[in-house]
Every structure is written in C-alpha cells, then in structure tokens.
Design an enzyme around this catalytic site. Structure first.
Site, PDB file in Angstrom:
ATOM      1  N   HIS A 264      -5.537  -1.266   1.732  1.00 18.83           N
ATOM      2  CA  HIS A 264      -5.336  -0.664   3.062  1.00 18.83           C
ATOM      3  C   HIS A 264      -5.746  -1.677   4.123  1.00 18.83           C
ATOM      4  CE1 HIS A 264      -5.537   2.255   6.323  1.00 18.83           C
ATOM      5  NE2 HIS A 264      -4.820   3.047   5.542  1.00 18.83           N
TER       6      HIS A 264
ATOM      7  N   ASP B 142      -1.993   7.426  -0.763  1.00 20.48           N
ATOM      8  CA  ASP B 142      -0.718   7.577  -1.500  1.00 20.48           C
ATOM      9  C   ASP B 142      -0.863   7.502  -3.005  1.00 20.48           C
ATOM     10  OD1 ASP B 142       0.451   5.679   1.197  1.00 20.48           O
ATOM     11  OD2 ASP B 142       0.978   7.771   0.801  1.00 20.48           O
TER      12      ASP B 142
HETATM   13  C1  SDX Z   1      -0.495   3.970   4.344  1.00 26.15           C
HETATM   14  O1  SDX Z   1      -2.325   1.988   8.451  1.00 26.15           O
HETATM   15  C2  SDX Z   1      -2.522   3.158   7.968  1.00 26.15           C
HETATM   16  O2  SDX Z   1      -3.436   3.835   8.360  1.00 26.15           O
HETATM   17  C3  SDX Z   1      -1.522   3.600   6.911  1.00 26.15           C
HETATM   18  C4  SDX Z   1      -1.796   4.928   6.240  1.00 26.15           C
HETATM   19  C5  SDX Z   1      -1.658   6.072   7.207  1.00 26.15           C
HETATM   20  O3  SDX Z   1      -2.213   7.159   6.928  1.00 26.15           O
HETATM   21  O4  SDX Z   1      -0.906   5.927   8.205  1.00 26.15           O
HETATM   22  O5  SDX Z   1      -3.091   4.941   5.683  1.00 26.15           O
HETATM   23  C6  SDX Z   1      -0.787   5.192   5.133  1.00 26.15           C
HETATM   24  O6  SDX Z   1       0.432   3.275   4.681  1.00 26.15           O
HETATM   25  C7  SDX Z   1      -1.408   3.597   3.196  1.00 26.15           C
HETATM   26  C8  SDX Z   1      -1.019   2.215   2.559  1.00 26.15           C
HETATM   27  C9  SDX Z   1       0.125   2.475   1.575  1.00 26.15           C
HETATM   28  N1  SDX Z   1       0.673   1.229   1.079  1.00 26.15           N
HETATM   29  C10 SDX Z   1       0.498   0.847  -0.221  1.00 26.15           C
HETATM   30  O7  SDX Z   1      -0.175   1.462  -1.032  1.00 26.15           O
HETATM   31  C11 SDX Z   1       1.295  -0.388  -0.604  1.00 26.15           C
HETATM   32  C12 SDX Z   1       0.406  -1.344  -1.417  1.00 26.15           C
HETATM   33  N2  SDX Z   1      -0.615  -1.853  -0.497  1.00 26.15           N
HETATM   34  C13 SDX Z   1      -0.348  -3.165   0.114  1.00 26.15           C
HETATM   35  O8  SDX Z   1       0.978  -3.367   0.440  1.00 26.15           O
HETATM   36  C14 SDX Z   1      -1.371  -3.497   1.197  1.00 26.15           C
HETATM   37  O9  SDX Z   1      -2.596  -3.175   0.706  1.00 26.15           O
HETATM   38  C15 SDX Z   1      -1.241  -2.871   2.577  1.00 26.15           C
HETATM   39  C16 SDX Z   1       0.128  -3.092   3.162  1.00 26.15           C
HETATM   40  C17 SDX Z   1      -1.494  -1.405   2.519  1.00 26.15           C
HETATM   41  C18 SDX Z   1      -2.284  -3.525   3.471  1.00 26.15           C
HETATM   42  O10 SDX Z   1      -1.919  -4.832   3.587  1.00 26.15           O
HETATM   43  P1  SDX Z   1      -2.754  -5.831   4.546  1.00 26.15           P
HETATM   44  O11 SDX Z   1      -3.879  -5.195   5.237  1.00 26.15           O
HETATM   45  O12 SDX Z   1      -1.769  -6.550   5.384  1.00 26.15           O
HETATM   46  O13 SDX Z   1      -3.464  -6.721   3.526  1.00 26.15           O
HETATM   47  P2  SDX Z   1      -2.772  -7.951   2.850  1.00 26.15           P
HETATM   48  O14 SDX Z   1      -1.377  -7.603   2.478  1.00 26.15           O
HETATM   49  O15 SDX Z   1      -2.993  -9.133   3.730  1.00 26.15           O
HETATM   50  O16 SDX Z   1      -3.622  -8.037   1.509  1.00 26.15           O
HETATM   51  C19 SDX Z   1      -4.876  -8.712   1.521  1.00 26.15           C
HETATM   52  C20 SDX Z   1      -4.938  -9.350   0.145  1.00 26.15           C
HETATM   53  C21 SDX Z   1      -3.697 -10.196  -0.167  1.00 26.15           C
HETATM   54  O17 SDX Z   1      -4.112 -11.213  -1.057  1.00 26.15           O
HETATM   55  P3  SDX Z   1      -4.355 -12.695  -0.393  1.00 26.15           P
HETATM   56  O18 SDX Z   1      -3.092 -13.084   0.343  1.00 26.15           O
HETATM   57  O19 SDX Z   1      -5.550 -12.508   0.540  1.00 26.15           O
HETATM   58  O20 SDX Z   1      -4.655 -13.575  -1.579  1.00 26.15           O
HETATM   59  O21 SDX Z   1      -4.976  -8.314  -0.852  1.00 26.15           O
HETATM   60  C22 SDX Z   1      -3.828  -8.406  -1.673  1.00 26.15           C
HETATM   61  C23 SDX Z   1      -2.803  -9.252  -0.933  1.00 26.15           C
HETATM   62  O22 SDX Z   1      -1.974  -9.948  -1.858  1.00 26.15           O
HETATM   63  N3  SDX Z   1      -3.348  -7.032  -1.852  1.00 26.15           N
HETATM   64  C24 SDX Z   1      -2.925  -6.517  -3.012  1.00 26.15           C
HETATM   65  C25 SDX Z   1      -2.615  -5.171  -2.716  1.00 26.15           C
HETATM   66  N4  SDX Z   1      -2.831  -4.924  -1.420  1.00 26.15           N
HETATM   67  C26 SDX Z   1      -3.282  -6.083  -0.887  1.00 26.15           C
HETATM   68  N5  SDX Z   1      -2.770  -7.050  -4.246  1.00 26.15           N
HETATM   69  C27 SDX Z   1      -2.310  -6.214  -5.194  1.00 26.15           C
HETATM   70  N6  SDX Z   1      -1.982  -4.910  -5.001  1.00 26.15           N
HETATM   71  C28 SDX Z   1      -2.131  -4.367  -3.769  1.00 26.15           C
HETATM   72  N7  SDX Z   1      -1.804  -3.077  -3.563  1.00 26.15           N
END
Ligand code: SDX
Length: 428
Positions: A306, A363
């Site tokens: 998140h 989710d």
């Molecule tokens: C919702 O914003 C809100 O409040 C949203 C929400 C709401 O109620 O409105 O809470 C609802 O959208 C919840 C999130 C649902 N999405 C997912 O579950 C999809 C999987 N999650 C990722 O796509 C990710 O965690 C995000 C999009 C949710 C957050 O992404 P960020 O904050 O931009 O973080 P990032 O992508 O920069 O990740 C940081 C690191 C990265 O590694 P590095 O580049 O630092 O090496 O963490 C890794 C990412 O690769 N990472 C994951 C991961 N999520 C982040 N690696 C594996 N699996 C994951 N799910």
C-alpha cells in the site's frame, strides 16, 4: 502545535515558507508561492510527498495502521455502525441522532429508482461487457438526466446530486449484474434496508420470492463500510481534480469509477482472488512469492502492499475476521481461503516483504467473502465503487466548499525537443 516557518535555499537565495500543522499527522510546507519565488517547480510523480488539500473527513496513520473517519476508528464503525450511518457521518461530520439517521435513510431510499430510459443504455453493451465498463458508461450518462441538480454552486443541488448518486449506485450495480446474466432488472423495494435492497435487486428473480439473509446483509454492509472512504487515494483525487473544473457531479463520479478500475487500485480485489485461484494450493505459494520478488517479473502479489500503510491495513484485519464468520456460518469451505492465510503467513515472515513493509490490504480478503456470497470476480470492483461513492461524494463536496481550492493544474519537468522550425515533407 501552531504553524511555523521553514527555509529553502535555492540558487543562492533563501526562501521562507509557512509550515502548517493539522490536528494530527505530518505537517505540510505551504509552497504555493514556490514557483513565483524561485522559478522552479517541485517534482513529485505519484504525489508520494504531496498534500493536495486540507481535509477533515478521513485520517490514515500508515505506520500505525490506523484509519479514522471523522475521528472514529474503522474497526469500531465496522463492528457497531451501519453503512448508511457511516455515509451520514462522512457527509455531515458527526454521527446522526436516531431522527437524523431515519430522515437520511428515508431520503436515500426514495432516490433508489433510476430513470426508465437509463435501462436502454445497458442494452447497448454486449452481455459479456465487464460490469465496470458498464458502470463507467451508465454513471456518466446520469449527467444527461438530472439537470435540476448540476449547479455545483447551489448547496441544495449539491445535496440532491449527492443523495441521488449514493442511492442509485446499488440499483445501477445490480442492473449491471443482471444484464450480464441475461436476467430481468429488479426494482428497489422501499421497505428494505439500503444493503438488503441491493442484495434483493442482485439475487432475486421474478420466478420466486427472495428473502434477504441477515448474515449476508450484515457482512455486505460491513464490507461497504470498509470501502467507504480512504483519504486522497487515486480515485478520490481523480474525482477532486475533475470536480475542480466545475464539472457535472455525475461525470466526476464516473471519472472516479474509471480510475478505481485499475488493478493497482480498486481492481486489485478481482486480481487478488484470480491470483489466489491461480495459485490453487499452498504448495504452489513459494513459486509465486519468488515471482513477486523478481524484479524482472512484473507479477506482484495482488492484495499486498500500500502507498500509505506500512503496517497491517486495519480494514484487512476486519475483512479476514468477516471472511472467517461468513464461511463458517454459510458452511462454505473455500480452499482459496486456506491459500490466502498460508500466503499471508509466508509473506509476513519473508525478509523481502518485511523490509519493504508489504502487508495485506483491503483487497486481499474481500474477494473470498464476495465469492462466498455469490458474486463473480467481475463484480468485486463494482461493489468497491458502490461503497466508495459515499467517500467520493463527501470529498467532492469538501473540495467545492474549500476556499483554498481552485482548478487543479499541475506543471511538469519538460524533457522534450527545444524550439525548432517546421521542415516540409519534400525536404525531410
Ligand atoms: C487500494 O491509496 C489507497 O488508499 C488505495 C486503497 C483505497 O482504499 O482507496 O487503499 C485501495 O488501491 C489498495 C491497494 C490495492 N493494490 C494492490 O493490492 C496491487 C498490488 N500492490 C502494489 O501494486 C503496490 O503495493 C501499490 C500500488 C498498492 C502501492 O505501490 P507504491 O506505493 O507505489 O509502492 P511501490 O510500487 O513503489 O512498491 C515499493 C516496493 C517496490 O520495490 P522496489 O522498487 O522498492 O524494489 O515494494 C514492491 C515494489 O516492487 N512492491 C511489491 C508489491 N507492492 C509493492 N512487490 C511485490 N508484491 C506487491 N504487491
């Protein structure tokens, strides 16, 4: 703590900016004059360090895993309140008296029908259209129906538009589900609760009476509460930005639906259940954990991580507890639930996820409950949009009445071609 000031030194000059404090949470640096003072923009793709507005609606402490709606913790609201009461709270700022709640529910109930012409919009879609595609189109089409409630400068019209949107989303969502099934649309019944009405419009058929199961109604209502609002997330920011131009409220909510659909945001509930089903059995989990950690693999654990929560999403905790209750009381054993709990344990003990503070989010478990209730995965984000409409509408109203707000118009870091003269095709 009161407002203070901070200094920025740029281009050999010092510039002073006010540091504003909220009632709780991080301070903000008021940089509205930054470009005028320095000739430079700030750069923050994804707005990871940017506050777009001042708000009194929802507060999230990502490190502590805290979510408050008008100061009330989400777990208390989920356990003790109702979606209609939370809707009133988000819109008005205070919990209603019994009389206020009864009046609000009475008003919402009498806006649940949709114009009969709206039903024809559905017939333009193929039966296999994704329900979110239908929601984007049909909610946007509401802009063409309610000209008596689109003057956003008239508080009375803003209120009517807000009530219409909250009231009609369940009807529109249920119609999208029925259309996909090829079953007739079911009209709302005023004697039912908001959530009971939705369940009946979704699952009843003309051939037999449908009794709303109180257990399912309570679980659905709790799921709506957990999805109601969440500060300045991507879809809420979309609604605010669309609304900042003075756009039709129905069109603004359609914009929010479009943004929510993405798998990185609200579409994650559908993607998470599909992922759990693809994993299938606990022995396959290590393979998927490895893929999620592999930088060369775009696969991510859906329902994990998140932007704000660097601790357990408090909604996920309530959702997991509700999943347990619903599956037990329905006598449903879903192997996917076992995979989810095993995956959660493995991930929460894996250094990659621990170091990056990746926890289950709202989710991760929701799809298991929705599937047990009888919804196909394609309806999961529709249900998210149904509930989040309350938050979008509350935030939209707050934006319009905020004296600090004006049309949103970010700038950029330009890295394209500098000025050059046109060359006729004969000379290229
Ligand atoms: C919702 O914003 C809100 O409040 C949203 C929400 C709401 O109620 O409105 O809470 C609802 O959208 C919840 C999130 C649902 N999405 C997912 O579950 C999809 C999987 N999650 C990722 O796509 C990710 O965690 C995000 C999009 C949710 C957050 O992404 P960020 O904050 O931009 O973080 P990032 O992508 O920069 O990740 C940081 C690191 C990265 O590694 P590095 O580049 O630092 O090496 O963490 C890794 C990412 O690769 N990472 C994951 C991961 N999520 C982040 N690696 C594996 N699996 C994951 N799910």
């Amino acid at each position: 703590m009161g407002d203070t000031t901070g200094k920025v030194s740029l281009g050999g000059k010092d510039h002073e900016y006010k540091v504003l404090s909220g009632t709780v949470g991080p301070d903000v640096v008021d940089i509205r004059k930054f470009y005028g003072d320095t000739g430079a923009f700030t750069y923050d793709p994804g707005f990871t360090s940017t506050a777009s507005c001042a708000s009194t609606i929802t507060y999230i402490d990502g490190d502590e895993g805290v979510l408050l709606h008008r100061g009330y913790p989400i777990d208390q609201l989920a356990e003790q309140s109702s979606f209609m009461e939370v809707a009133y709270l988000l819109l008005n700022g205070e919990l209603p008296s019994k009389g206020e709640l009864d009046e609000f529910v009475h008003t919402i109930t009498r806006h649940t029908m949709v114009h009969e012409q709206l039903a024809t919009f559905y017939r333009g879609f193929r039966r296999d259209a994704h329900p979110m595609a239908i929601m984007c189109g049909v909610v946007g089409a509401l802009s063409a129906f309610y000209h008596d409630s689109t003057d956003i400068d008239d508080p009375q019209q803003r209120t009517i538009a807000s009530h219409r949107l909250i009231a009609k989303m369940p009807t529109i969502a249920a119609m999208a589900f029925k259309y996909a099934l090829g079953q007739p649309f079911v009209f709302p019944k005023n004697e039912l609760s908001y959530t009971g009405n939705f369940l009946r419009m979704t699952f009843s058929v003309p051939a037999e009476e449908y009794e709303v199961d109180p257990l399912i109604e309570a679980a659905m209502d709790k799921i709506f509460i957990l999805h109601a609002d969440h500060e300045q997330n991507a879809s809420t920011s979309t609604v605010r930005l669309a609304g900042s131009s003075g756009a039709n409220p129905f069109a603004c909510i359609a914009a929010g639906i479009a943004c929510l659909w993405g798998p990185a945001h609200g579409g994650a509930n559908e993607a998470a259940l599909n992922m759990l089903r693809e994993i299938g059995t606990p022995d396959k989990i290590p393979e998927y954990i490895a893929r999620a950690k592999n930088k060369d693999d775009p696969f991510r654990l859906m329902g994990f991580g998140h932007r704000v929560y660097k601790n357990y999403d408090p909604r996920a905790k309530v959702m997991q507890k509700t999943a347990n209750e619903v599956l037990d009381k329905l006598g449903v054993t879903d192997p996917v639930f076992d995979v989810a709990r095993e995956l959660e344990q493995i991930a929460l003990n894996d250094p990659y996820f621990v170091d990056k503070k990746l926890y289950p989010n709202v989710d991760f478990y929701s799809g298991i409950i929705l599937s047990a209730i009888g919804f196909p995965t394609t309806m999961f984000t529709v249900l998210f949009a149904l509930a989040r409409t309350v938050g979008w509408v509350a935030q939209w109203n707050e934006m319009i009445t905020d004296p600090d707000q004006k049309i949103g118009r970010p700038r950029q870091l330009y890295r394209g071609a500098t000025k050059r003269d046109y060359v006729p095709v004969a000379k290229r």
